[in-house]
Design a protein around this motif. Sequence first.
Motif, PDB file in Angstrom:
ATOM      1  N   ARG A  46      33.298  57.939  48.096  1.00 16.13           N
ATOM      2  CA  ARG A  46      32.129  58.521  48.733  1.00 16.13           C
ATOM      3  C   ARG A  46      31.911  58.374  50.146  1.00 16.13           C
ATOM      4  O   ARG A  46      31.287  59.313  50.861  1.00 16.13           O
ATOM      5  N   PHE A  47      32.509  57.281  50.555  1.00 16.00           N
ATOM      6  CA  PHE A  47      32.233  57.238  52.096  1.00 16.00           C
ATOM      7  C   PHE A  47      33.568  57.099  52.964  1.00 16.00           C
ATOM      8  O   PHE A  47      33.591  56.836  54.163  1.00 16.00           O
ATOM      9  N   MET A  48      34.560  56.991  52.311  1.00 15.58           N
ATOM     10  CA  MET A  48      35.983  57.053  53.260  1.00 15.58           C
ATOM     11  C   MET A  48      36.240  58.411  53.614  1.00 15.58           C
ATOM     12  O   MET A  48      36.406  59.423  52.679  1.00 15.58           O
ATOM     13  N   MET A  49      36.594  58.771  54.658  1.00  8.99           N
ATOM     14  CA  MET A  49      36.795  60.013  55.499  1.00  8.99           C
ATOM     15  C   MET A  49      38.360  60.205  55.750  1.00  8.99           C
ATOM     16  O   MET A  49      38.713  61.343  55.795  1.00  8.99           O
ATOM     17  N   ASP A  50      39.048  59.248  55.744  1.00  9.77           N
ATOM     18  CA  ASP A  50      40.498  59.503  56.395  1.00  9.77           C
ATOM     19  C   ASP A  50      41.268  59.820  55.202  1.00  9.77           C
ATOM     20  O   ASP A  50      41.183  59.287  53.861  1.00  9.77           O
ATOM     21  N   GLN A  51      42.125  60.780  55.301  1.00 10.15           N
ATOM     22  CA  GLN A  51      42.737  61.604  54.128  1.00 10.15           C
ATOM     23  C   GLN A  51      43.782  60.607  53.871  1.00 10.15           C
ATOM     24  O   GLN A  51      44.156  60.490  52.566  1.00 10.15           O
TER      25      GLN A  51
END
Length: 131
Positions: free
Chosen positions: A28-33
């Motif tokens: 839900r909060f990790m943005m790095d691919q």
Amino acid sequence: MQFLYVAYPFYMTTEAFCQVSILAFYLRFMMDQKTLFFVKGLMVFVIAFGVANTFCMIFSVWPINYFWDGWKGEMVAVSAIDMNLFSFVRGGIEIGLDLVILCLPLPMLAKLHMSLQKKIHIMSMFCVGFV
């Protein structure tokens, strides 16, 4: 012994569900691919490991009733796995998985733009699961 035979697979399934739920929270909060790909791969591994553990525990001995009647000496197990070895290997892998899951958000939290004290507080909040 029959209740213990039923409890083991439920415990292993519950443990896998807990790990997957924490990983789903991370999604839900990790943005790095790269991190998202790693979390999804870890989820697949945890699910596969949980299913394998459950089936190994269910079929750890054959016939199944040997699990609770074997102590009588009236029957012979056709096949059985070494439960001590299974428990140690499974426990080691579970500890490793728990540590990876625990440390996964720490690099992202370290990059937040806030004071060092707040970073330490937030990181320690995530590390409470280790205790």
